[in-house]
Motif scaffolding. Structure first.
Motif, PDB file in Angstrom:
ATOM      1  N   THR A 211       0.648  -1.148  -0.002  1.00 27.75           N
ATOM      2  CA  THR A 211       0.030   0.006   0.188  1.00 27.75           C
ATOM      3  C   THR A 211       0.778   1.062   0.067  1.00 27.75           C
ATOM      4  O   THR A 211       2.050   0.982  -0.008  1.00 27.75           O
ATOM      5  CB  THR A 211      -1.065  -0.098   1.375  1.00 27.75           C
TER       6      THR A 211
ATOM      7  N   CYS B  33     -20.716   1.303  13.180  1.00 25.72           N
ATOM      8  CA  CYS B  33     -20.413   2.767  12.879  1.00 25.72           C
ATOM      9  C   CYS B  33     -21.820   3.556  13.220  1.00 25.72           C
ATOM     10  O   CYS B  33     -21.204   4.879  13.542  1.00 25.72           O
ATOM     11  CB  CYS B  33     -19.732   2.832  11.573  1.00 25.72           C
TER      12      CYS B  33
ATOM     13  N   ASN C  55     -11.191   6.106  10.570  1.00 25.07           N
ATOM     14  CA  ASN C  55     -12.529   5.547  10.956  1.00 25.07           C
ATOM     15  C   ASN C  55     -12.547   4.899  12.314  1.00 25.07           C
ATOM     16  O   ASN C  55     -12.123   3.855  12.473  1.00 25.07           O
ATOM     17  CB  ASN C  55     -13.163   4.551   9.771  1.00 25.07           C
TER      18      ASN C  55
ATOM     19  N   HIS D 170     -20.397  10.575  10.083  1.00 20.49           N
ATOM     20  CA  HIS D 170     -19.559   9.481  10.411  1.00 20.49           C
ATOM     21  C   HIS D 170     -18.194   9.651   9.491  1.00 20.49           C
ATOM     22  O   HIS D 170     -18.453   9.998   8.536  1.00 20.49           O
ATOM     23  CB  HIS D 170     -20.207   8.083  10.140  1.00 20.49           C
TER      24      HIS D 170
ATOM     25  N   GLY E  49     -15.396  -3.211   1.054  1.00 16.49           N
ATOM     26  CA  GLY E  49     -15.448  -1.723   1.027  1.00 16.49           C
ATOM     27  C   GLY E  49     -16.328  -1.290  -0.076  1.00 16.49           C
ATOM     28  O   GLY E  49     -17.089  -0.244   0.109  1.00 16.49           O
ATOM     29  N   ASN E  50     -15.997  -1.772  -1.396  1.00 17.96           N
ATOM     30  CA  ASN E  50     -16.807  -0.785  -2.577  1.00 17.96           C
ATOM     31  C   ASN E  50     -18.168  -0.890  -2.615  1.00 17.96           C
ATOM     32  O   ASN E  50     -19.032  -0.033  -2.780  1.00 17.96           O
ATOM     33  CB  ASN E  50     -16.230  -1.442  -3.746  1.00 17.96           C
TER      34      ASN E  50
ATOM     35  N   ARG F 243      -4.963  -5.320   3.362  1.00 18.44           N
ATOM     36  CA  ARG F 243      -4.741  -3.694   3.216  1.00 18.44           C
ATOM     37  C   ARG F 243      -6.287  -3.092   2.928  1.00 18.44           C
ATOM     38  O   ARG F 243      -6.199  -1.874   2.993  1.00 18.44           O
ATOM     39  CB  ARG F 243      -3.869  -3.688   2.056  1.00 18.44           C
ATOM     40  N   GLY F 244      -7.073  -4.005   2.567  1.00 18.11           N
ATOM     41  CA  GLY F 244      -8.497  -3.222   2.316  1.00 18.11           C
ATOM     42  C   GLY F 244      -9.136  -2.760   3.407  1.00 18.11           C
ATOM     43  O   GLY F 244     -10.262  -2.129   3.510  1.00 18.11           O
TER      44      GLY F 244
ATOM     45  N   TRP G 273      -2.158   6.331  -1.879  1.00 18.14           N
ATOM     46  CA  TRP G 273      -3.241   5.568  -2.039  1.00 18.14           C
ATOM     47  C   TRP G 273      -4.304   5.601  -1.032  1.00 18.14           C
ATOM     48  O   TRP G 273      -5.554   5.937  -1.309  1.00 18.14           O
ATOM     49  CB  TRP G 273      -3.314   3.855  -2.111  1.00 18.14           C
TER      50      TRP G 273
ATOM     51  N   ARG H 179      -7.989   7.774  -1.596  1.00 14.27           N
ATOM     52  CA  ARG H 179      -9.058   6.837  -1.778  1.00 14.27           C
ATOM     53  C   ARG H 179      -9.908   7.231  -0.616  1.00 14.27           C
ATOM     54  O   ARG H 179     -10.945   6.957  -0.493  1.00 14.27           O
ATOM     55  CB  ARG H 179      -8.805   5.284  -1.632  1.00 14.27           C
ATOM     56  N   THR H 180      -9.302   7.595   0.816  1.00 17.13           N
ATOM     57  CA  THR H 180      -9.956   7.857   2.047  1.00 17.13           C
ATOM     58  C   THR H 180     -10.151   9.149   2.593  1.00 17.13           C
ATOM     59  O   THR H 180     -10.953   9.223   3.292  1.00 17.13           O
ATOM     60  CB  THR H 180      -9.594   6.762   2.899  1.00 17.13           C
TER      61      THR H 180
ATOM     62  N   ALA I 218     -15.667   8.126   7.737  1.00 11.45           N
ATOM     63  CA  ALA I 218     -15.211   6.570   7.232  1.00 11.45           C
ATOM     64  C   ALA I 218     -14.216   7.214   6.161  1.00 11.45           C
ATOM     65  O   ALA I 218     -13.358   6.483   5.726  1.00 11.45           O
ATOM     66  CB  ALA I 218     -16.425   5.851   6.951  1.00 11.45           C
ATOM     67  N   ASN I 219     -14.868   8.057   5.216  1.00 12.90           N
ATOM     68  CA  ASN I 219     -14.039   8.176   3.964  1.00 12.90           C
ATOM     69  C   ASN I 219     -14.516   9.546   3.200  1.00 12.90           C
ATOM     70  O   ASN I 219     -15.446   9.826   3.386  1.00 12.90           O
ATOM     71  CB  ASN I 219     -14.714   6.889   3.049  1.00 12.90           C
TER      72      ASN I 219
ATOM     73  N   ILE J  70     -23.306   5.287   8.940  1.00  9.67           N
ATOM     74  CA  ILE J  70     -23.794   3.935   8.367  1.00  9.67           C
ATOM     75  C   ILE J  70     -22.715   2.985   8.806  1.00  9.67           C
ATOM     76  O   ILE J  70     -21.456   3.394   8.938  1.00  9.67           O
ATOM     77  CB  ILE J  70     -23.890   3.895   6.719  1.00  9.67           C
TER      78      ILE J  70
ATOM     79  N   ARG K  96     -14.266  10.740   0.232  1.00  6.15           N
ATOM     80  CA  ARG K  96     -15.275  10.729  -0.839  1.00  6.15           C
ATOM     81  C   ARG K  96     -16.544  10.393  -0.400  1.00  6.15           C
ATOM     82  O   ARG K  96     -17.652  11.076  -1.187  1.00  6.15           O
ATOM     83  CB  ARG K  96     -14.852   9.675  -1.628  1.00  6.15           C
ATOM     84  N   ILE K  97     -17.003   9.621   0.518  1.00  9.42           N
ATOM     85  CA  ILE K  97     -18.326   9.492   1.115  1.00  9.42           C
ATOM     86  C   ILE K  97     -18.776  10.592   1.740  1.00  9.42           C
ATOM     87  O   ILE K  97     -20.019  11.128   1.266  1.00  9.42           O
ATOM     88  CB  ILE K  97     -18.521   8.347   2.117  1.00  9.42           C
TER      89      ILE K  97
HETATM   90  O1  UT7 Z   1     -17.464   2.770   8.540  1.00 10.27           O
HETATM   91  C1  UT7 Z   1     -18.206   1.711   8.303  1.00 10.27           C
HETATM   92  C2  UT7 Z   1     -18.637   1.970   6.824  1.00 10.27           C
HETATM   93  N1  UT7 Z   1     -17.431   1.548   5.901  1.00 10.27           N
HETATM   94  C3  UT7 Z   1     -17.170   2.289   5.191  1.00 10.27           C
HETATM   95  O2  UT7 Z   1     -17.787   3.491   4.938  1.00 10.27           O
HETATM   96  C4  UT7 Z   1     -16.045   2.242   4.114  1.00 10.27           C
HETATM   97  C5  UT7 Z   1     -16.563   1.978   2.579  1.00 10.27           C
HETATM   98  N2  UT7 Z   1     -15.827   1.802   1.690  1.00 10.27           N
HETATM   99  C6  UT7 Z   1     -14.716   2.462   1.407  1.00 10.27           C
HETATM  100  O3  UT7 Z   1     -14.366   3.485   2.074  1.00 10.27           O
HETATM  101  C7  UT7 Z   1     -13.783   2.150   0.060  1.00 10.27           C
HETATM  102  O4  UT7 Z   1     -14.561   1.418  -0.616  1.00 10.27           O
HETATM  103  C8  UT7 Z   1     -12.397   1.603   0.468  1.00 10.27           C
HETATM  104  C9  UT7 Z   1     -11.548   2.897   0.921  1.00 10.27           C
HETATM  105  C10 UT7 Z   1     -12.555   0.693   1.564  1.00 10.27           C
HETATM  106  C11 UT7 Z   1     -11.769   1.243  -0.744  1.00 10.27           C
HETATM  107  O5  UT7 Z   1     -11.802   2.285  -1.982  1.00 10.27           O
HETATM  108  P1  UT7 Z   1     -12.509   1.859  -3.454  1.00 10.27           P
HETATM  109  O6  UT7 Z   1     -12.077   3.029  -4.078  1.00 10.27           O
HETATM  110  O7  UT7 Z   1     -13.767   1.367  -3.074  1.00 10.27           O
HETATM  111  O8  UT7 Z   1     -11.553   0.562  -3.802  1.00 10.27           O
HETATM  112  P2  UT7 Z   1     -11.633  -0.936  -4.130  1.00 10.27           P
HETATM  113  O9  UT7 Z   1     -12.110  -1.754  -2.985  1.00 10.27           O
HETATM  114  O10 UT7 Z   1     -12.713  -1.076  -5.252  1.00 10.27           O
HETATM  115  O11 UT7 Z   1     -10.338  -1.249  -4.590  1.00 10.27           O
HETATM  116  C12 UT7 Z   1      -9.777  -0.879  -5.570  1.00 10.27           C
HETATM  117  C13 UT7 Z   1      -8.172  -1.259  -5.707  1.00 10.27           C
HETATM  118  C14 UT7 Z   1      -8.261  -2.846  -5.679  1.00 10.27           C
HETATM  119  O12 UT7 Z   1      -7.292  -3.351  -6.444  1.00 10.27           O
HETATM  120  P3  UT7 Z   1      -7.637  -3.998  -7.964  1.00 10.27           P
HETATM  121  O13 UT7 Z   1      -8.547  -5.169  -7.669  1.00 10.27           O
HETATM  122  O14 UT7 Z   1      -8.145  -2.871  -8.642  1.00 10.27           O
HETATM  123  O15 UT7 Z   1      -6.313  -4.382  -8.612  1.00 10.27           O
HETATM  124  C15 UT7 Z   1      -7.914  -3.218  -4.357  1.00 10.27           C
HETATM  125  O16 UT7 Z   1      -7.051  -4.335  -4.193  1.00 10.27           O
HETATM  126  O17 UT7 Z   1      -7.634  -0.968  -4.683  1.00 10.27           O
HETATM  127  C16 UT7 Z   1      -6.803  -1.983  -4.101  1.00 10.27           C
HETATM  128  N3  UT7 Z   1      -6.706  -1.599  -2.515  1.00 10.27           N
HETATM  129  C17 UT7 Z   1      -5.598  -1.090  -2.058  1.00 10.27           C
HETATM  130  N4  UT7 Z   1      -4.450  -0.620  -2.956  1.00 10.27           N
HETATM  131  C18 UT7 Z   1      -3.475  -0.157  -2.129  1.00 10.27           C
HETATM  132  C19 UT7 Z   1      -7.628  -1.937  -1.700  1.00 10.27           C
HETATM  133  N5  UT7 Z   1      -7.024  -1.369  -0.384  1.00 10.27           N
HETATM  134  C20 UT7 Z   1      -5.629  -0.810  -0.807  1.00 10.27           C
HETATM  135  C21 UT7 Z   1      -4.353  -0.259   0.001  1.00 10.27           C
HETATM  136  N6  UT7 Z   1      -3.562   0.213  -0.726  1.00 10.27           N
HETATM  137  N7  UT7 Z   1      -4.938  -0.217   1.167  1.00 10.27           N
END
Ligand code: UT7
Length: 324
Positions: free
Chosen positions: A30, A114, A281, A251, A216-217, A153-154, A34, A38-39, A253-254, A311, A256-257
């Motif tokens: 990671t 959460c 978070n 809340h 996560g997505n 890492r997710g 990133w 992303r967060t 969490a992110n 949420i 972008r949200i």
């Molecule tokens: O509080 C409770 C509620 N929870 C939330 O609100 C969390 C909601 N979700 C999120 O905030 C986002 O979905 C995340 C931050 C968890 C992930 O962001 P995303 O833009 O949705 O990414 P993604 O899960 O679609 O993953 C995109 C890529 C993937 O790689 P590939 O498959 O495209 O090659 C992941 O494996 O990013 C990769 N990835 C990472 N890369 C580097 C996932 N985590 C990481 C990381 N570092 N830590």
């Protein structure tokens, strides 16, 4: 006349250990870039070895009582939101009660992950309106670092530890949206989405604490769809609209949200309380932490309208509208 629940004081506590995004770079595939992009998260706090959720909660509760100019003897009950209790039982709230030197009043936990603080706040408001107490401490406290899978890492880069608290006090209002205090609540759960965000252990299943699992997505999509909707529903119930809102306290969490929700509500980002960069978070602790940080900065003025929304696992989500 209508009985209202007014926030008299806020407080928080964050563990001393601050962990920057770079800490993860040497352990996982990671990068700081990133995580930030992303967060919006830059750092988070992790509890020290042996430091428990109740330890954090007691400190936050004391800070909130100080700001309210009250002592534990003034409090009729404690409602604490957490998904990371010290023990399976008793409730963390009772440990806070004893930590504050109290041996009277009610103390129990609420578990809505959460969304826990929003649920606890609505619960405390209902108790106050029902006349079951005049002053209630409402706390969100978590040690999510204890349920991380450090190889995933997710998820492990997202969460942090901390606690926030508010003191609610009953006050008579006219029953209009001009009243101070909590004006409306909207709470929702849909257990069919369990697989999106859960912990893979527990007392009656594995006998272990388990670790957090998240798609996560998919949670992201639900968050963007549901958060503005619940906030609008709560505003409707209060007889208010998005243009009446002075502060969104979401809340954390992110980023972008948060941005997407603020946009849907027609709110510029300078009306949004943001702590996600520094706290990550912190689940049920994130809203009371944000309230306390903003209150400490003097951001909220008497009479302003605040909207909280969250949420989390369940899925459970909701919103509380209040006048400061
Ligand atoms: O509080 C409770 C509620 N929870 C939330 O609100 C969390 C909601 N979700 C999120 O905030 C986002 O979905 C995340 C931050 C968890 C992930 O962001 P995303 O833009 O949705 O990414 P993604 O899960 O679609 O993953 C995109 C890529 C993937 O790689 P590939 O498959 O495209 O090659 C992941 O494996 O990013 C990769 N990835 C990472 N890369 C580097 C996932 N985590 C990481 C990381 N570092 N830590």
């Amino acid at each position: 006349m209508t009985r209202r629940s007014v926030i008299r004081g806020t407080g928080h506590y964050l563990p001393e250990n601050v962990v920057e995004n770079s800490w993860f770079e040497s352990r996982l595939d990671t990068s700081d870039e990133w995580i930030r992009s992303r967060t919006g998260i830059e750092r988070r706090h992790f509890a020290a070895d042996g430091q428990t959720t109740s330890d954090l909660a007691i400190r936050a509760a004391r800070a909130a009582l100080d700001r309210a100019g009250m002592t534990p003897a003034d409090i009729d009950g404690i409602i604490l939101a957490t998904s990371t209790p010290d023990f399976t039982f008793p409730a963390v709230a009772t440990m806070v009660q004893s930590g504050l030197g109290m041996s009277r009043g009610f103390a129990y936990d609420v578990q809505a992950v959460c969304a826990g603080f929003v649920f606890a706040l609505a619960n405390a408001d209902a108790m106050i309106r029902a006349g079951l107490g005049d002053r209630v401490l409402v706390i969100g406290a978590e040690t999510f670092s204890r349920i991380m899978d450090w190889t995933d890492r997710g998820t492990c880069v997202l969460f942090g530890d901390g606690a926030g608290a508010v003191v609610l006090e009953a006050q008579e209002g006219a029953g209009t949206s001009d009243d101070r205090g909590i004006l409306s609540c909207d709470l929702n759960s849909d257990g069919t989405h369990r697989e999106l965000l859960y912990v893979d252990g527990g007392v009656s299943s594995t006998g272990t604490a388990g670790q957090l699992r998240m798609q996560g997505n998919l949670v992201f999509r639900h968050a963007v769809e549901k958060l503005a909707k619940t906030a609008h529903t709560a505003l409707d119930k209060a007889g208010l609209t998005g243009s009446d809102v002075d502060w969104l306290v979401p809340h954390q969490a992110n980023m972008r949200i948060i941005t997407a929700t603020a946009q849907k509500m027609g709110l510029p980002l300078d009306k949004v309380v943001l702590t996600v960069a520094d706290h990550g978070n912190t689940s049920a602790a994130s809203i009371p932490l944000a309230l306390s940080v903003a209150d400490g900065r003097g951001q909220f003025k008497p009479g302003q309208v605040l909207v909280t929304e969250a949420i989390g696992g369940g899925l459970s989500w909701g919103s509380v509208v209040l006048r400061w």
